[in-house]
Design a protein around this motif. Sequence first.
Motif, short mmCIF file in Angstrom:
data_model
loop_
_atom_site.label_atom_id
_atom_site.label_comp_id
_atom_site.label_asym_id
_atom_site.label_seq_id
_atom_site.Cartn_x
_atom_site.Cartn_y
_atom_site.Cartn_z
N GLY A 143 0.80 -1.21 0.00
CA GLY A 143 0.00 0.00 0.00
C GLY A 143 0.84 1.26 0.00
N ILE A 144 1.91 1.27 0.79
CA ILE A 144 2.75 2.46 0.89
C ILE A 144 3.57 2.68 -0.38
N THR A 145 4.10 1.59 -0.94
CA THR A 145 4.95 1.73 -2.13
C THR A 145 4.16 2.08 -3.38
N ASN A 146 2.87 1.80 -3.38
CA ASN A 146 2.03 2.14 -4.54
C ASN A 146 0.75 2.81 -4.03
N PHE A 147 0.96 3.87 -3.24
CA PHE A 147 -0.17 4.45 -2.52
C PHE A 147 -1.21 5.06 -3.44
N ASN A 148 -0.80 5.69 -4.51
CA ASN A 148 -1.76 6.35 -5.40
C ASN A 148 -2.78 5.36 -5.95
N ALA A 149 -2.30 4.21 -6.41
CA ALA A 149 -3.21 3.19 -6.94
C ALA A 149 -4.11 2.65 -5.83
N PHE A 151 -5.02 4.24 -3.12
CA PHE A 151 -5.95 5.30 -2.74
C PHE A 151 -7.15 5.33 -3.70
N ILE A 152 -6.87 5.21 -4.98
CA ILE A 152 -7.94 5.25 -5.98
C ILE A 152 -8.84 4.02 -5.85
N LYS A 153 -8.23 2.84 -5.69
CA LYS A 153 -9.03 1.62 -5.55
C LYS A 153 -9.90 1.67 -4.30
N PHE A 154 -9.34 2.23 -3.23
CA PHE A 154 -10.10 2.37 -1.99
C PHE A 154 -11.37 3.19 -2.22
N HIS A 155 -11.24 4.30 -2.94
CA HIS A 155 -12.39 5.17 -3.17
C HIS A 155 -13.40 4.53 -4.11
N TYR A 156 -12.93 3.80 -5.10
CA TYR A 156 -13.86 3.09 -5.97
C TYR A 156 -14.62 2.00 -5.21
N LEU A 157 -13.95 1.41 -4.23
CA LEU A 157 -14.56 0.33 -3.46
C LEU A 157 -15.60 0.84 -2.47
N PHE A 158 -15.31 1.95 -1.80
CA PHE A 158 -16.16 2.40 -0.71
C PHE A 158 -17.14 3.52 -1.09
N PHE A 159 -16.95 4.12 -2.26
CA PHE A 159 -17.85 5.20 -2.66
C PHE A 159 -18.44 4.90 -4.03
N SER A 160 -19.74 5.08 -4.14
CA SER A 160 -20.45 4.70 -5.36
C SER A 160 -20.53 5.83 -6.38
#
Length: 217
Positions: A143-149, A151-160
């Motif tokens: 997560g830390i070494t590729n945080f941008n990706a 971060f984006i996946k997290f938002h796609y997962l938790f926000f519609s």
Amino acid sequence: MNGRFEFIQWGRAILLTLLSLVVAISIALFIVINISPFFITIPKHLLGLSAAELMADYGNVIKYIQLPTQRVFKLRYLPIDPSAVHHFKDVKRLILLNEAVMLASIPLLVCGLKKQKRQNQLWRLILPFQMLFILLLFSGFMGITNFNAFFIKFHYLFFSNMDWLFDPRTTPIILLMPEKFFTVLFGLWLGFTLIILLLIWGWIKLMLRIFFNKART
């Protein structure tokens, strides 16, 4: 009968390990949210506002997402787009859910660990905890070494919706929270999660040491 007992006991140990993870994650998130003001970026000459005024508006964000009684979200100094307001409302739901999970899971974990101790079954938690530490360290490193990706996946997962994409021109508060800010918070969250798990692990090891010392005497 013995096989069934073993299955139940190992299943309980795994569930308690997962519950420990839930407790650690939720407490760590609560801590990180409340210390996050120490890590925000204060832009120079943002709409002519002072650092104190910008901090006050960020404080309003923190209060809004954590307090169930605060239903209306307003910033005193900075403008904010309606879509951003909607996103903070979505964030508030997640944060309140986290706080509810935290309050519910802590007593469950305490009761579960006490029961394991009474039944002399704490030793079964050692292997699941070791596997959990390995998995968490690996996931955290990725997560830390590729945080941008991440971060984006997290938002796609938790926000519609796409309300989490803020325009700095209409929602300048995002300038206080650049990617580096979220990277630091993620690292802190991971660190606190590991520390809490290590504290639980340390208690388990201490109880086992006391048990074996008594058994020898």
